[in-house]
Design a protein around this motif. Structure first.
Motif, short mmCIF file in Angstrom:
data_model
loop_
_atom_site.label_atom_id
_atom_site.label_comp_id
_atom_site.label_asym_id
_atom_site.label_seq_id
_atom_site.Cartn_x
_atom_site.Cartn_y
_atom_site.Cartn_z
N CYS A 1 0.88 -1.17 0.00
CA CYS A 1 0.00 0.00 0.00
C CYS A 1 0.92 1.22 0.00
N HIS B 1 -1.55 -1.37 -4.09
CA HIS B 1 -2.66 -0.45 -3.82
C HIS B 1 -2.09 0.95 -3.68
N LEU C 1 -9.08 -3.45 1.79
CA LEU C 1 -8.63 -4.08 0.56
C LEU C 1 -9.27 -5.44 0.33
N VAL D 1 -7.62 -3.26 -7.36
CA VAL D 1 -6.17 -3.20 -7.21
C VAL D 1 -5.49 -3.90 -8.37
#
Length: 536
Positions: free
Chosen positions: A471, A503, A525, A531
């Motif tokens: 992320c 992400h 998520l 994604v």
């Protein structure tokens, strides 16, 4: 044949690691018994004992007790011989994870202070520094012809006549193997396993007659396909030798090779992580393979999903044993024989503690919690690791004041002592049976010029258990792609640790103390479908 552990002189004298004592005992009373099948070659117990002695005498000429020697390569009979030689010389073998990047391997070799490096040719170009073994890096031995090269090196040391060839007195407190495990600091730590503690471990595996299937039997043929730089591969091989069983050793995980080996060698016992088991069972050849010889399939690293269990039940008629363990525990902590008539809730457990191991659940203040309450899983056993190599602070932190070892796992026990795991305190990611710590990946990604902020989490995956998910908050004007990140990480990080999901976000959720709220990221998520991801 007498069980090796029952041979009185060895038990009375306590003169060797229990594994080495068993090899010697079998070599004396049944020398032709097959010890290891590898690469079309069969080593009898007599062969194994003789080769281990030859290599041990050579190592004793060029080292002193306590010296670290390293092995870099896939599974091989050379590695087994080196393990036994380490036991006999008071040295400590460091099996290096060949899947690591060049930088990571260099760190392990430097941290372990290995004086000798025995390396397979594939990995030699970048990892034989040509040192002398005396402070300038390890002296390198390239095993160009495997075991033949190793024994040739040993013969050369004897011919040179340097140093004394006599073996030192047995030291029960000496480490004989040092396995590196990822740590929460982002750097691997060397887990030292001693002769005495491992000898206790193998002795107790057969201590519960009602759960005899915990341990290996002398008549077993054990397939080892998991890497020997892991406690799963190394431990299963050593447990087999400790009872005089036969090992079928594969260089690495190879699904068709495993299927062939089971039938060709009449394998009775095997350990696989669920992701590997699925790959084997999805081979078309499974439909016609004769797998009736397989009696026990041990698995760990993650649970078997219902669909995988159904697939396994279609093709296998063996005992399924769920293993929960860790390197610092010396191997297994709890085991569960999974029966088809068990209640569904029980099949979600990792089982009960093996003989000689105590498990408890504690809250953050150290208060022991009753059955049904969630907290940290802690264990106490005479087989837990002696310490982290050159890291006394981390060793101290690994234990409570009253001698219980922290596992970093969250779970609870029921009234019968069955343990149920729920989460991991350290946010450990387990992907395909491999342990990956987020901070290890974050530490590198934070150096990327286009990344302003980063957090790494694990997302559930039906095949791999979890996948590494990055992320990231990009720097102003930057564009990030997963392919570009992979290219940037190439050579810096082992491939199995690479992010599989990317992400991109404007802000990472943090708490009042400024720490990333990983649970919030996982929840968000898990529901997202936008994604970007790639797979090998």
């Amino acid at each position: 044949m007498m069980h090796p552990a029952d041979e009185a002189p060895w038990r009375a004298a306590n003169a060797a690691n229990a594994v080495d004592a068993a090899v010697v005992a079998v070599a004396r009373c049944d020398s032709a018994r097959a010890a290891v099948h590898f690469g079309g070659r069969i080593l009898s117990y007599g062969d194994l004992d003789r080769l281990a002695d030859q290599v041990a005498c050579a190592i004793a000429r060029v080292t002193t007790p306590g010296t670290r020697i390293a092995y870099l390569g896939r599974n091989s009979d050379s590695c087994l011989v080196l393990l036994l030689a380490a036991m006999r010389t008071g040295t400590c073998l460091v099996p290096v994870n060949w899947r690591l990047s060049a930088q990571e391997i260099a760190f392990v070799l430097a941290d372990s202070e290995a004086q000798w490096l025995f390396v397979e040719p594939e990995f030699a170009p970048h990892h034989v520094p040509g040192g002398t073994g005396a402070g300038t890096g390890p002296a390198g031995v390239i095993l160009s012809d495997g075991l033949a090269t190793l024994t040739g090196w040993a013969a050369a040391q004897a011919a040179a006549g340097q140093g004394a060839a006599s073996l030192p007195p047995y030291d029960p407190a000496a480490g004989f193997v040092q396995l590196y495990t990822s740590g929460t600091t982002g750097f691997p730590k060397g887990v030292v396993i001693t002769n005495e503690r491992y000898s206790i471990h193998v002795a107790r595996l057969g201590a519960d007659p009602a759960r005899w299937w915990i341990g290996t039997r002398a008549q077993d043929v054990v397939l080892v396909a998991m890497p020997m730089f892991h406690v799963s591969g190394c431990g299963i091989a050593l447990e087999a030798l400790a009872v005089g069983a036969t090992i079928v050793l594969l260089p690495a995980f190879d699904a068709p090779g495993i299927l062939h080996a089971i039938g060709a060698h009449r394998v009775t016992r095997i350990f696989l992580v669920p992701a590997a088991l699925r790959i084997v069972l999805e081979l078309p050849a499974v439909a016609t393979a004769d797998l009736r010889c397989l009696e026990t399939l041990m698995y760990g690293g993650s649970p078997i999903t219902p669909d995988l269990q159904a697939l396994a039940d279609r093709h296998l008629r063996c005992r399924f044993v769920h293993c929960y363990g860790m390197t610092e525990a010396g191997g297994n902590i709890c085991v569960l024989e999974q029966r088809c008539d068990d209640p569904e809730v029980l099949r979600a457990s990792v089982g009960r503690a093996i003989p000689g191991t105590e498990v408890r659940i504690a809250d953050p203040s150290g208060r022991v919690l009753p059955a049904g309450f969630k907290g940290e899983v802690q264990l106490r056993s005479p087989t837990t690791f002696a310490g982290y190599w050159h890291n006394p602070a981390a060793t101290t932190d690994a234990y409570t004041a009253d001698g219980w070892m922290h596992t970093g796992d969250i779970g609870y026990q029921d009234d019968t002592g069955h343990l149920f795991l729920l989460d991991r305190l350290g946010d450990l990611i387990i992907s395909g049976g491999e342990n990956i710590y987020p901070v290890e990946v974050e530490r590198l990604l934070a150096l990327h010029d286009d990344i302003a902020d980063v957090a790494v989490i694990g997302l559930d995956h039906p095949h791999w258990g979890q996948v590494v998910t990055a992320c990231v908050v990009p720097r102003s004007g930057a564009t990030l792609t997963l392919a570009a990140i992979h290219e940037w990480l190439d050579g810096r990080l082992a491939r199995y640790k690479l992010p599989r999901v990317l992400h991109v976000t404007d802000l990472l959720p943090r708490n009042a103390a400024g720490k990333v709220r990983r649970a919030a990221l996982r929840e968000a998520l898990a529901e997202a479908r936008h994604v970007a991801s790639i797979t090998d």
